[in-house]
Every structure is written in C-alpha cells, then in structure tokens.
Design a protein around this motif. Structure first.
Motif, PDB file in Angstrom:
ATOM      1  N   LEU A  45      -8.594  -2.156 -10.102  1.00  0.00           N
ATOM      2  CA  LEU A  45      -7.289  -2.602 -10.094  1.00  0.00           C
ATOM      3  C   LEU A  45      -7.040  -3.192  -8.655  1.00  0.00           C
ATOM      4  O   LEU A  45      -6.320  -4.075  -8.957  1.00  0.00           O
ATOM      5  CB  LEU A  45      -6.530  -1.356 -10.316  1.00  0.00           C
ATOM      6  N   LEU A  46      -7.466  -2.449  -7.536  1.00  0.00           N
ATOM      7  CA  LEU A  46      -7.024  -3.170  -6.310  1.00  0.00           C
ATOM      8  C   LEU A  46      -7.734  -4.538  -6.079  1.00  0.00           C
ATOM      9  O   LEU A  46      -6.956  -5.402  -5.992  1.00  0.00           O
ATOM     10  CB  LEU A  46      -7.660  -2.098  -5.285  1.00  0.00           C
ATOM     11  N   HIS A  47      -9.073  -4.689  -6.746  1.00  0.00           N
ATOM     12  CA  HIS A  47      -9.725  -5.794  -6.328  1.00  0.00           C
ATOM     13  C   HIS A  47      -8.971  -6.997  -7.106  1.00  0.00           C
ATOM     14  O   HIS A  47      -9.063  -8.000  -6.812  1.00  0.00           O
ATOM     15  CB  HIS A  47     -11.252  -5.749  -6.482  1.00  0.00           C
ATOM     16  N   SER A  48      -8.600  -6.698  -8.507  1.00  0.00           N
ATOM     17  CA  SER A  48      -8.274  -7.673  -9.107  1.00  0.00           C
ATOM     18  C   SER A  48      -6.933  -8.272  -8.699  1.00  0.00           C
ATOM     19  O   SER A  48      -6.460  -9.356  -9.173  1.00  0.00           O
ATOM     20  CB  SER A  48      -7.751  -7.077 -10.515  1.00  0.00           C
ATOM     21  N   HIS A  49      -6.233  -7.515  -7.887  1.00  0.00           N
ATOM     22  CA  HIS A  49      -4.908  -8.210  -7.269  1.00  0.00           C
ATOM     23  C   HIS A  49      -5.042  -8.626  -5.950  1.00  0.00           C
ATOM     24  O   HIS A  49      -4.466  -9.566  -5.398  1.00  0.00           O
ATOM     25  CB  HIS A  49      -3.905  -7.092  -7.471  1.00  0.00           C
ATOM     26  N   ARG A  50      -6.157  -8.070  -5.274  1.00  0.00           N
ATOM     27  CA  ARG A  50      -6.410  -8.616  -3.704  1.00  0.00           C
ATOM     28  C   ARG A  50      -8.037  -8.392  -3.466  1.00  0.00           C
ATOM     29  O   ARG A  50      -8.473  -7.696  -2.783  1.00  0.00           O
ATOM     30  CB  ARG A  50      -5.669  -7.411  -2.904  1.00  0.00           C
ATOM     31  N   PRO A  51      -8.347  -9.314  -3.998  1.00  0.00           N
ATOM     32  CA  PRO A  51     -10.029  -9.446  -3.940  1.00  0.00           C
ATOM     33  C   PRO A  51     -10.421  -9.986  -2.619  1.00  0.00           C
ATOM     34  O   PRO A  51     -11.508  -9.731  -2.232  1.00  0.00           O
ATOM     35  CB  PRO A  51     -10.305 -10.977  -5.127  1.00  0.00           C
ATOM     36  N   ASP A  52      -9.759 -10.313  -1.639  1.00  0.00           N
ATOM     37  CA  ASP A  52      -9.958 -10.598  -0.474  1.00  0.00           C
ATOM     38  C   ASP A  52     -10.031  -9.281   0.511  1.00  0.00           C
ATOM     39  O   ASP A  52     -10.824  -9.429   1.606  1.00  0.00           O
ATOM     40  CB  ASP A  52      -8.929 -11.369   0.384  1.00  0.00           C
ATOM     41  N   HIS A  71     -12.777   5.154  -1.219  1.00  0.00           N
ATOM     42  CA  HIS A  71     -12.520   3.639  -0.457  1.00  0.00           C
ATOM     43  C   HIS A  71     -11.269   2.964  -1.236  1.00  0.00           C
ATOM     44  O   HIS A  71     -10.609   2.369  -0.697  1.00  0.00           O
ATOM     45  CB  HIS A  71     -13.759   2.814  -1.179  1.00  0.00           C
ATOM     46  N   ALA A  72     -11.144   3.348  -2.393  1.00  0.00           N
ATOM     47  CA  ALA A  72     -10.012   2.756  -3.213  1.00  0.00           C
ATOM     48  C   ALA A  72      -8.666   3.336  -2.390  1.00  0.00           C
ATOM     49  O   ALA A  72      -7.860   2.758  -2.004  1.00  0.00           O
ATOM     50  CB  ALA A  72      -9.689   3.168  -4.309  1.00  0.00           C
ATOM     51  N   PHE A  73      -8.759   4.781  -2.133  1.00  0.00           N
ATOM     52  CA  PHE A  73      -7.411   5.438  -1.509  1.00  0.00           C
ATOM     53  C   PHE A  73      -7.182   4.805   0.022  1.00  0.00           C
ATOM     54  O   PHE A  73      -5.976   4.599   0.241  1.00  0.00           O
ATOM     55  CB  PHE A  73      -7.438   6.808  -1.613  1.00  0.00           C
ATOM     56  N   SER A  74      -8.273   4.579   0.721  1.00  0.00           N
ATOM     57  CA  SER A  74      -8.322   4.085   2.188  1.00  0.00           C
ATOM     58  C   SER A  74      -7.572   2.389   2.171  1.00  0.00           C
ATOM     59  O   SER A  74      -6.709   2.219   2.949  1.00  0.00           O
ATOM     60  CB  SER A  74      -9.644   4.147   2.913  1.00  0.00           C
ATOM     61  N   ARG A  77      -3.973   2.474   1.213  1.00  0.00           N
ATOM     62  CA  ARG A  77      -3.216   2.856   2.341  1.00  0.00           C
ATOM     63  C   ARG A  77      -2.836   1.858   3.530  1.00  0.00           C
ATOM     64  O   ARG A  77      -1.988   1.499   4.050  1.00  0.00           O
ATOM     65  CB  ARG A  77      -3.675   4.577   2.904  1.00  0.00           C
ATOM     66  N   GLN A  78      -4.334   1.454   4.107  1.00  0.00           N
ATOM     67  CA  GLN A  78      -4.184   0.549   4.995  1.00  0.00           C
ATOM     68  C   GLN A  78      -3.814  -0.826   4.807  1.00  0.00           C
ATOM     69  O   GLN A  78      -3.045  -1.353   5.627  1.00  0.00           O
ATOM     70  CB  GLN A  78      -5.776   0.336   5.306  1.00  0.00           C
ATOM     71  N   HIS A  79      -4.027  -1.242   3.531  1.00  0.00           N
ATOM     72  CA  HIS A  79      -3.556  -2.872   3.254  1.00  0.00           C
ATOM     73  C   HIS A  79      -2.473  -2.851   2.344  1.00  0.00           C
ATOM     74  O   HIS A  79      -1.832  -4.039   2.522  1.00  0.00           O
ATOM     75  CB  HIS A  79      -4.888  -3.589   2.622  1.00  0.00           C
ATOM     76  N   LEU A  80      -1.943  -1.930   1.736  1.00  0.00           N
ATOM     77  CA  LEU A  80      -0.852  -2.044   0.561  1.00  0.00           C
ATOM     78  C   LEU A  80       0.125  -0.844   0.887  1.00  0.00           C
ATOM     79  O   LEU A  80       1.149  -1.029   0.041  1.00  0.00           O
ATOM     80  CB  LEU A  80      -1.444  -1.958  -0.860  1.00  0.00           C
ATOM     81  N   GLY A  81      -0.039   0.103   1.818  1.00  0.00           N
ATOM     82  CA  GLY A  81       0.958   0.672   2.268  1.00  0.00           C
ATOM     83  C   GLY A  81       1.099   1.878   1.276  1.00  0.00           C
ATOM     84  O   GLY A  81       2.510   2.548   1.085  1.00  0.00           O
ATOM     85  N   ILE A  82       0.195   2.265   0.300  1.00  0.00           N
ATOM     86  CA  ILE A  82       0.317   3.141  -0.755  1.00  0.00           C
ATOM     87  C   ILE A  82      -0.365   4.636  -0.207  1.00  0.00           C
ATOM     88  O   ILE A  82      -1.698   4.644   0.079  1.00  0.00           O
ATOM     89  CB  ILE A  82      -0.494   2.704  -1.852  1.00  0.00           C
TER      90      ILE A  82
END
Length: 89
Positions: A45-52, A71-74, A77-82
């Motif tokens: 889900l993360l990669h589909s919206h931010r593959p970079d 990895h997903a949670f990190s 948090r780090q890049h999307l503020g979630i």
C-alpha cells in the motif's frame, strides 16, 4: 443503521486497498485481519503510492513478517507523518 454504514465503509476501504495493491502478486487482501499479518499488504500500500521510498523486491523477498511490518510502520512515520499505532509483534 450504524452497522450498515460501517459495513459499507469497510467494503469501500477494502476495495480501495485491493485496487491499490493489485499489481503486487504476493499480496491478497481479503479482510482487515489476517491479510495484514505478514507485512506485505502494508508495504504494498505504501509502495503503490510512494514507490520512491523503498525497493519493493528487497522488502518482499528478504525480510521476515515482523521486519516487514516494522519497515512499513517506520516508512509511514518517517516519510508520511503517520504514527505507529500497532506493534509488529
């Protein structure tokens, strides 16, 4: 009526997740419980919206479920503020 609304909302969200992760053959989201336990759905889900943000193949093939969840949670948090609301274990 509230139960019906929640069911419709969940169905819409599940449909959106399926649509977002359809190009990831390892991911099969069928519900909001067991489909997420191996960490692949969160990462897809993360990669589909931010593959970079990360290499999908490295995450999908070389890590354990707990490592993939962490990895997903990190990344979220780090890049999307979630904020991390779940513990990978």
């Amino acid at each position: 009526m509230a139960g019906l609304q929640q069911t419709n909302s969940e169905m819409i969200l599940l449909s959106w997740v399926r649509q977002s992760t359809r190009k990831y053959p390892q991911v099969n989201v069928t519900n909001f419980t067991t489909s997420w336990s191996d960490g692949l759905a969160f990462n897809a889900l993360l990669h589909s919206h931010r593959p970079d943000l990360f290499d999908w193949n490295a995450v999908a093939s070389q890590q354990s479920p707990v490592q993939r969840l962490d990895h997903a949670f990190s990344i979220a948090r780090q890049h999307l503020g979630i904020e991390k609301l779940l513990d990978p274990e």
